[in-house]
Design a protein around this motif. Structure first.
Motif, PDB file in Angstrom:
ATOM      1  N   MET A   3     -29.772  70.355  69.030  1.00 23.38           N
ATOM      2  CA  MET A   3     -30.073  71.273  67.962  1.00 23.38           C
ATOM      3  C   MET A   3     -31.516  71.112  67.529  1.00 23.38           C
ATOM      4  SD  MET A   3     -28.055  73.136  66.085  1.00 23.38           S
ATOM      5  CE  MET A   3     -28.639  72.972  64.167  1.00 23.38           C
ATOM      6  N   MET A   4     -32.032  72.348  67.480  1.00 19.82           N
ATOM      7  CA  MET A   4     -33.761  72.393  67.059  1.00 19.82           C
ATOM      8  C   MET A   4     -33.827  72.127  65.620  1.00 19.82           C
ATOM      9  SD  MET A   4     -36.141  75.829  67.346  1.00 19.82           S
ATOM     10  CE  MET A   4     -35.722  76.115  68.984  1.00 19.82           C
ATOM     11  N   ALA A  51     -36.636  83.540  63.730  1.00 22.86           N
ATOM     12  CA  ALA A  51     -37.151  83.853  62.622  1.00 22.86           C
ATOM     13  C   ALA A  51     -37.553  82.591  61.721  1.00 22.86           C
ATOM     14  CB  ALA A  51     -36.664  84.889  61.672  1.00 22.86           C
ATOM     15  N   GLU A  52     -36.703  81.788  61.808  1.00 27.34           N
ATOM     16  CA  GLU A  52     -36.890  80.566  60.728  1.00 27.34           C
ATOM     17  C   GLU A  52     -38.030  79.554  61.439  1.00 27.34           C
ATOM     18  OE1 GLU A  52     -33.931  77.135  59.457  1.00 27.34           O
ATOM     19  OE2 GLU A  52     -33.059  78.845  60.629  1.00 27.34           O
ATOM     20  N   PRO A  89     -40.716  69.522  67.549  1.00 27.20           N
ATOM     21  CA  PRO A  89     -41.799  69.813  68.708  1.00 27.20           C
ATOM     22  C   PRO A  89     -41.716  71.440  68.858  1.00 27.20           C
ATOM     23  CG  PRO A  89     -39.473  69.006  69.382  1.00 27.20           C
ATOM     24  CD  PRO A  89     -39.692  68.572  67.965  1.00 27.20           C
ATOM     25  N   GLU A  90     -40.773  72.215  68.597  1.00 21.40           N
ATOM     26  CA  GLU A  90     -40.908  73.700  68.640  1.00 21.40           C
ATOM     27  C   GLU A  90     -41.941  74.170  67.678  1.00 21.40           C
ATOM     28  OE1 GLU A  90     -37.774  71.917  68.180  1.00 21.40           O
ATOM     29  OE2 GLU A  90     -36.904  72.136  70.078  1.00 21.40           O
ATOM     30  N   VAL A  91     -41.753  73.455  66.476  1.00 27.52           N
ATOM     31  CA  VAL A  91     -42.930  74.130  65.513  1.00 27.52           C
ATOM     32  C   VAL A  91     -44.372  73.463  65.950  1.00 27.52           C
ATOM     33  CG1 VAL A  91     -43.586  74.040  63.118  1.00 27.52           C
ATOM     34  CG2 VAL A  91     -41.194  73.898  63.521  1.00 27.52           C
TER      35      VAL A  91
END
Ligand SMILES: [Fe+2]
Length: 181
Positions: A3-4, A51-52, A89-91
């Motif tokens: 999960m991200m 989008a989040e 990490p994605e942010v």
């Protein structure tokens, strides 16, 4: 599938406090968040993005900018490091690339990193502006050497290339999504 993790908007605003962001940088970040939201909510299904994730990246893109004035650290790098350490990490990748995009391709599908990069270039302080105005402002404020000037002109080309990608994904002029700003 792993999960991200994405901080909620409330968590992002709490981080403004924790990292003692200056009020003007908070206002800028909130506006970049709004621009990002207007873009992401207008994209057609043929251009799927998270989008989040994009909105969290927009809110947090300058999270370490206030402290960078003292430390002279590079705020894109230090912001990304902070968010990686916090488990986002994605942010972090969005924050890392909001100053310099890595491997930009005008034909690859649009992604969250490009949308935040673009949104940031439509907001001067907390004001929504044209690409032309924003680049002009950057040239005036920071274009002290020919190398810096060239960098901002290159930035403008990339911003306009992202704009074209957005327009393909909304099937309209990009300005139509900003009616409410
Ligand atoms: Fe920034």
């Amino acid at each position: 599938m792993k999960m991200m993790r994405i901080p909620t908007q409330k968590e992002c605003l709490a981080m403004f406090e924790t990292y003692e962001m200056l009020p003007n940088i908070r206002e800028h970040s909130v506006m970049v968040g709004k621009v990002t939201e207007e873009i992401t909510s207008s994209l057609l299904n043929s251009c799927p993005i998270n989008a989040e994730l994009a909105i969290a990246g927009a809110l947090l893109h300058d999270i370490t900018k206030t402290q960078s004035f003292k430390t002279k650290e590079r705020h894109a790098e230090s912001g990304a490091l902070l968010l990686t350490q916090l488990g986002y990490p994605e942010v972090a990748d969005i924050v890392l690339q909001h100053v310099n995009l890595k491997d930009f391709s005008p034909i690859a599908p649009i992604n969250e990193i490009e949308i935040v990069y673009y949104a940031d270039k439509r907001v001067r302080h907390h004001e929504f502006v044209s690409v032309e105005d924003r680049i002009h402002d950057l040239l005036n404020r920071y274009g002290h050497t020919e190398e810096l000037r060239q960098r901002f002109l290159h930035m403008k080309e990339i911003v306009l290339a992202i704009e074209l990608k957005i327009e393909k994904c909304i099937n309209a002029s990009v300005e139509t999504v900003f009616k409410n700003l």
